[in-house]
Design a protein around this motif. Structure first.
Motif, PDB file in Angstrom:
ATOM      1  N   ALA A 166     -90.820 -33.438 -41.201  1.00 17.97           N
ATOM      2  CA  ALA A 166     -89.683 -33.937 -41.980  1.00 17.97           C
ATOM      3  C   ALA A 166     -88.388 -33.973 -41.188  1.00 17.97           C
ATOM      4  N   GLN A 167     -88.307 -33.197 -40.128  1.00 18.48           N
ATOM      5  CA  GLN A 167     -87.046 -33.121 -39.386  1.00 18.48           C
ATOM      6  C   GLN A 167     -86.631 -34.458 -38.776  1.00 18.48           C
ATOM      7  N   ASP A 168     -87.542 -35.416 -38.677  1.00 18.67           N
ATOM      8  CA  ASP A 168     -87.234 -36.697 -38.041  1.00 18.67           C
ATOM      9  C   ASP A 168     -86.737 -37.757 -39.019  1.00 18.67           C
ATOM     10  N   LEU A 169     -86.640 -37.418 -40.301  1.00 19.27           N
ATOM     11  CA  LEU A 169     -86.255 -38.426 -41.290  1.00 19.27           C
ATOM     12  C   LEU A 169     -84.736 -38.584 -41.373  1.00 19.27           C
ATOM     13  N   SER A 170     -84.310 -39.795 -41.649  1.00 18.09           N
ATOM     14  CA  SER A 170     -82.899 -40.052 -41.923  1.00 18.09           C
ATOM     15  C   SER A 170     -82.615 -39.697 -43.381  1.00 18.09           C
ATOM     16  N   PRO A 171     -81.323 -39.522 -43.744  1.00 20.38           N
ATOM     17  CA  PRO A 171     -81.004 -39.257 -45.149  1.00 20.38           C
ATOM     18  C   PRO A 171     -81.558 -40.320 -46.095  1.00 20.38           C
ATOM     19  N   CYS A 204     -89.779 -25.554 -48.752  1.00 20.86           N
ATOM     20  CA  CYS A 204     -89.521 -26.103 -47.417  1.00 20.86           C
ATOM     21  C   CYS A 204     -89.949 -25.066 -46.396  1.00 20.86           C
ATOM     22  N   VAL A 205     -90.818 -25.451 -45.467  1.00 23.56           N
ATOM     23  CA  VAL A 205     -91.343 -24.533 -44.467  1.00 23.56           C
ATOM     24  C   VAL A 205     -90.793 -24.914 -43.102  1.00 23.56           C
ATOM     25  N   GLN A 206     -89.924 -24.060 -42.550  1.00 28.23           N
ATOM     26  CA  GLN A 206     -89.456 -24.205 -41.178  1.00 28.23           C
ATOM     27  C   GLN A 206     -90.416 -23.415 -40.296  1.00 28.23           C
ATOM     28  N   LEU A 231     -92.316 -29.842 -44.650  1.00 27.98           N
ATOM     29  CA  LEU A 231     -92.737 -29.130 -43.451  1.00 27.98           C
ATOM     30  C   LEU A 231     -92.006 -29.686 -42.238  1.00 27.98           C
ATOM     31  N   GLY A 232     -91.521 -28.809 -41.384  1.00 24.96           N
ATOM     32  CA  GLY A 232     -90.850 -29.319 -40.196  1.00 24.96           C
ATOM     33  C   GLY A 232     -90.334 -28.223 -39.296  1.00 24.96           C
ATOM     34  N   ASP A 233     -89.757 -28.657 -38.193  1.00 23.70           N
ATOM     35  CA  ASP A 233     -89.171 -27.752 -37.208  1.00 23.70           C
ATOM     36  C   ASP A 233     -87.918 -28.420 -36.667  1.00 23.70           C
ATOM     37  N   LEU A 234     -86.770 -27.820 -36.921  1.00 22.27           N
ATOM     38  CA  LEU A 234     -85.510 -28.421 -36.498  1.00 22.27           C
ATOM     39  C   LEU A 234     -85.459 -28.632 -34.988  1.00 22.27           C
ATOM     40  N   ALA A 235     -86.178 -27.792 -34.234  1.00 20.92           N
ATOM     41  CA  ALA A 235     -86.172 -27.921 -32.776  1.00 20.92           C
ATOM     42  C   ALA A 235     -86.980 -29.122 -32.295  1.00 20.92           C
ATOM     43  N   GLN A 236     -87.798 -29.699 -33.168  1.00 25.38           N
ATOM     44  CA  GLN A 236     -88.638 -30.823 -32.769  1.00 25.38           C
ATOM     45  C   GLN A 236     -88.120 -32.156 -33.291  1.00 25.38           C
ATOM     46  N   GLY A 237     -86.880 -32.190 -33.739  1.00 22.50           N
ATOM     47  CA  GLY A 237     -86.302 -33.451 -34.202  1.00 22.50           C
ATOM     48  C   GLY A 237     -86.016 -34.376 -33.034  1.00 22.50           C
ATOM     49  N   THR A 238     -86.663 -35.541 -32.998  1.00 23.81           N
ATOM     50  CA  THR A 238     -86.558 -36.425 -31.829  1.00 23.81           C
ATOM     51  C   THR A 238     -86.046 -37.818 -32.181  1.00 23.81           C
ATOM     52  N   THR A 239     -85.326 -37.932 -33.300  1.00 20.04           N
ATOM     53  CA  THR A 239     -84.674 -39.195 -33.628  1.00 20.04           C
ATOM     54  C   THR A 239     -83.161 -38.983 -33.533  1.00 20.04           C
ATOM     55  N   THR A 294     -82.685 -34.246 -38.569  1.00 17.62           N
ATOM     56  CA  THR A 294     -82.114 -33.299 -39.518  1.00 17.62           C
ATOM     57  C   THR A 294     -81.354 -32.178 -38.805  1.00 17.62           C
ATOM     58  N   ARG A 295     -80.124 -31.925 -39.264  1.00 15.78           N
ATOM     59  CA  ARG A 295     -79.317 -30.852 -38.686  1.00 15.78           C
ATOM     60  C   ARG A 295     -79.532 -29.525 -39.409  1.00 15.78           C
ATOM     61  N   GLY A 296     -79.868 -29.582 -40.675  1.00 13.82           N
ATOM     62  CA  GLY A 296     -80.105 -28.361 -41.438  1.00 13.82           C
ATOM     63  C   GLY A 296     -80.905 -28.685 -42.681  1.00 13.82           C
ATOM     64  N   TRP A 297     -81.723 -27.734 -43.133  1.00  9.93           N
ATOM     65  CA  TRP A 297     -82.638 -28.015 -44.239  1.00  9.93           C
ATOM     66  C   TRP A 297     -81.919 -28.182 -45.568  1.00  9.93           C
TER      67      TRP A 297
END
Length: 679
Positions: free
Chosen positions: A463-468, A199-201, A486-494, A498-501
């Motif tokens: 990936a940060q925008d996906l639901s469980p 997982c790449v943050q 791949l993702g960035d927690l700061a760019q989650g726009t849904t 995602t709150r944490g990897w």
């Protein structure tokens, strides 16, 4: 005037010309293959012909793409303790392997072990490298080189000018590969093994998407036969994004990787409707998997009557209590609903065969299969373990309040149940106005009934925008394989971002994945990323800000404007520079800006359409900006971008994405006051 024989640039150009000639010869050799008498049948012939066709495509020489971009000169000869190459021998590092007529390598594939020092060798650890040479190109022509003497203590470490130029080179057209600029921390991720999930943050411009794609290329090189059997898949957030990245792997000679969105994976029904944020959040919650399991297995009922099988003059009776024991055993084994349903008639038939053997008969497998197909057995299976259509199951859950309440009891509260129930129940699967979240529920139900096919490797980007539940859908595609997330927690726009990897990876089914963080920014200029990072304490507290390694600070300006005319003028200014320009705006403002551009006579594209030298401006709704990049960006009305989202935190994250799409310059235009978080 003739060029001196010892001119290094001339020699390198000669090697490039010879390498291109050798690549042409390799391609011609494949094209000349005669397979008319080497295959046993037409099926084998078709397969072999397809493989040859793919090989010919992979050997294409792209005139504007450098065949090699570096050179390594080793210190020691084979046999010495530190040796990795022969004394005086050099290796040219490029996008693919090229050999001469004798089979000797002229260009080494960047993924080969011998190429690794090009990315990881340093003054502290030269890895037996005496000299690392980088090449500069203009339109495919070799025009410059730069040497780094790693073994010379007198030469101080310095930043590569060619490396900086390659990173900052203007972007026109789709995303390109980064094989010439991969950094040591990126290379470690790229070359990580197939068996593990990574997982790449990574913040904006850290190259996480490129790292993920290059990891696929590396894995296909290192494990080609295995992945040829099991398959690889790249999952992106939308079609525009996939179109933007689709040329990266072919440029590296990899043509077999599939691309899809999550919506493509779960396309069991046609999407006609949408959910409000509350309904989408509940439907995307992992607890829905438990509700679906309960609802599905509620169809299984315990038998109350025996099964009587008539064969000739004999009648064989399986008692109700025996049937119940069999059903309970299948339930306890926790195998999939459909697999258990297929096993049940064979279990009943086996019970009959035991009775036959006790009576002196000698039945074989054909007799057991015949008993399993007996009408009495079929009727019993239909009554006890009926077939269930996954879409119809979800339809009933979302339409029938009592059915939902029964199976969501203790899992969803009353308000959550009300949120997911349709106000107007649909009459059938075809007439239902399914939402994207509903399709994911159907995919979950489908997997509960029948196992989903698993691939060898899956790359999941943004990936940060996906639901469980979406994570579970992706995880089903790589249960026996690995993944790159791949993702960035700061760019989650849904609303369900995602709150944490660790939590996300658990939903994916990869709780033991290694989480790597990239913080060095290669794409976004210093002044731009510094300005955007003002939002981080409000959208992702505790996340490490990106630090730009760009020597060029880039153009940055915040400009107060009177209206759309001034925004159009800002676009004109950006278009005076070389490269692409993106005009990013809140979705609701796009029609007004489109009209203003048309009136001003400025042609523009939509996201996903390829820029050309004639049309270099793309009008980008903020909702589609994620993952895209432009040399220059004009960001219209930051306040409108924030207000266009259901809550402020999501709006600020959307703004963070929009602010970080620029490679060379950013102009922020606003008539309304800026969000206070940017102060």
């Amino acid at each position: 005037m003739s060029t001196p024989v010892d001119d290094p640039l001339s020699r390198e150009r000669s090697h490039l010309a010879a390498s291109r000639s050798a690549l042409r010869a390799m391609r011609e050799d494949v094209e000349a293959l005669d397979i008319s008498d080497v295959t046993a049948n037409w099926v084998n012939a078709e397969v072999l012909a397809h493989q040859i066709e793919e090989r010919i495509k992979a050997l294409a020489d792209l005139s504007d793409t450098p065949l090699f971009f570096g050179r390594l000169d080793h210190l020691h000869a084979p046999g010495s303790e530190q040796a990795e190459g022969a004394e005086g021998e050099r290796f040219y590092i490029g996008r693919r392997h090229v050999h001469d007529a004798d089979g000797d390598p002229m260009v080494i594939d960047w993924r080969a072990p011998v190429s690794q020092p090009f990315y990881r060798a340093s003054k502290k650890n030269p890895m037996d490298i005496a000299l690392r040479r980088r090449f500069g190109y203009t339109g495919g022509e070799l025009t410059a080189y730069e040497d780094e003497h790693l073994s010379d203590p007198a030469e101080a470490a310095r930043t590569s000018k060619l490396l900086q130029q390659e990173i900052e080179r203007p972007r026109v057209g789709p995303m390109r590969d980064i094989v010439a600029t991969i950094q040591p921390e990126q290379d470690e991720i790229v070359r990580s093994g197939l068996s593990g999930t990574v997982c790449v943050q990574g913040g904006p411009g850290t190259g996480k998407t490129a790292v993920g794609l290059h990891r696929v290329a590396y894995l296909l090189y290192a494990h080609r036969e295995r992945l040829a059997r099991t398959g690889t898949l790249v999952i992106g957030p939308n079609r525009s994004f996939l179109h933007y990245i689709e040329q990266v792997l072919p440029a590296l000679g990899e043509l077999t990787v599939q691309q899809a969105t999550v919506e493509d994976l779960v396309a069991h029904v046609e999407i006609k409707g949408t959910d409000d944020a509350t309904a989408a959040r509940v439907k995307g919650d992992a607890r829905m998997a438990q509700v679906l399991r309960r609802a599905l297995y509620s169809h299984v009922t315990m038998p109350t009557e025996p099964v009587v099988v008539v064969r000739g003059s004999r009648r064989w009776r399986v008692a109700a209590y025996e049937l119940e024991d069999t059903v309970r055993e299948l339930l306890d084994r926790d195998i999939r609903y459909g697999a258990a349903r297929e096993a049940l008639p064979q279990r009943i038939a086996h019970a009959v065969l035991v009775q036959m053997e006790r009576s002196g008969e000698a039945p074989d497998d054909r007799v057991q299969d015949a008993v399993a197909r007996n009408s009495a057995v079929k009727a019993a299976v239909k009554a006890v373990w009926p077939a269930v259509d996954p879409a119809k199951l979800v339809l009933r859950l979302l339409s029938d309040a009592d059915f939902l309440a029964e199976h969501a009891a203790g899992i969803l509260d009353e308000e959550e149940q009300k949120a997911v129930l349709w106000a107007r129940p649909a009459r059938s699967v075809k007439s239902a106005k399914w939402s994207a979240a509903d399709a994911v529920l159907i995919d979950e139900a489908t997997d509960l009934i029948q196992r989903t096919h698993s691939l060898g490797h899956v790359v999941l980007d943004e990936a940060q925008d996906l639901s469980p539940m979406q994570y579970r859908a992706v995880g089903r595609r790589c249960t026996t394989g690995s993944a790159t997330v791949l993702g960035d927690l700061a760019q989650g726009t849904t609303p369900w971002a995602t709150r944490g990897w660790q939590e996300a990876l658990a939903h994916l089914g990869k709780p033991d994945a290694v989480v790597e963080e990239l913080t060095a920014g290669f794409r976004v200029p210093t002044d731009v990323i510094t300005y955007a990072s003002r939002l981080l304490p409000h959208i992702a507290p505790g996340l490490t800000p990106v630090v730009s390694i760009r020597e060029n600070p880039g153009h940055f300006e915040v400009r107060s404007v009177a209206g759309t005319t001034d925004v159009v003028d800002a676009c004109r200014e950006s278009l005076r520079h070389e490269g692409s320009t993106g005009l990013i705006a809140a979705d609701a403002r796009v029609p007004e800006l489109a009209a203003a551009l048309t009136e001003a006579g400025i042609p523009y594209l939509s996201p996903g359409e390829e820029t050309t030298l004639e049309t270099r401006l793309t009008l980008v709704p903020a909702s589609l900006a994620k993952g895209l990049e432009y040399d220059y960006v004009v960001l219209d009305e930051p306040r409108a971008v924030v207000d266009g989202e259901p809550d402020e935190r999501t709006g600020l994250r959307r703004l963070y994405v929009a602010l970080t799409r620029a490679v060379s310059g950013l102009t922020v235009t606003h008539a309304a006051p800026l969000p206070p978080q940017l102060a």
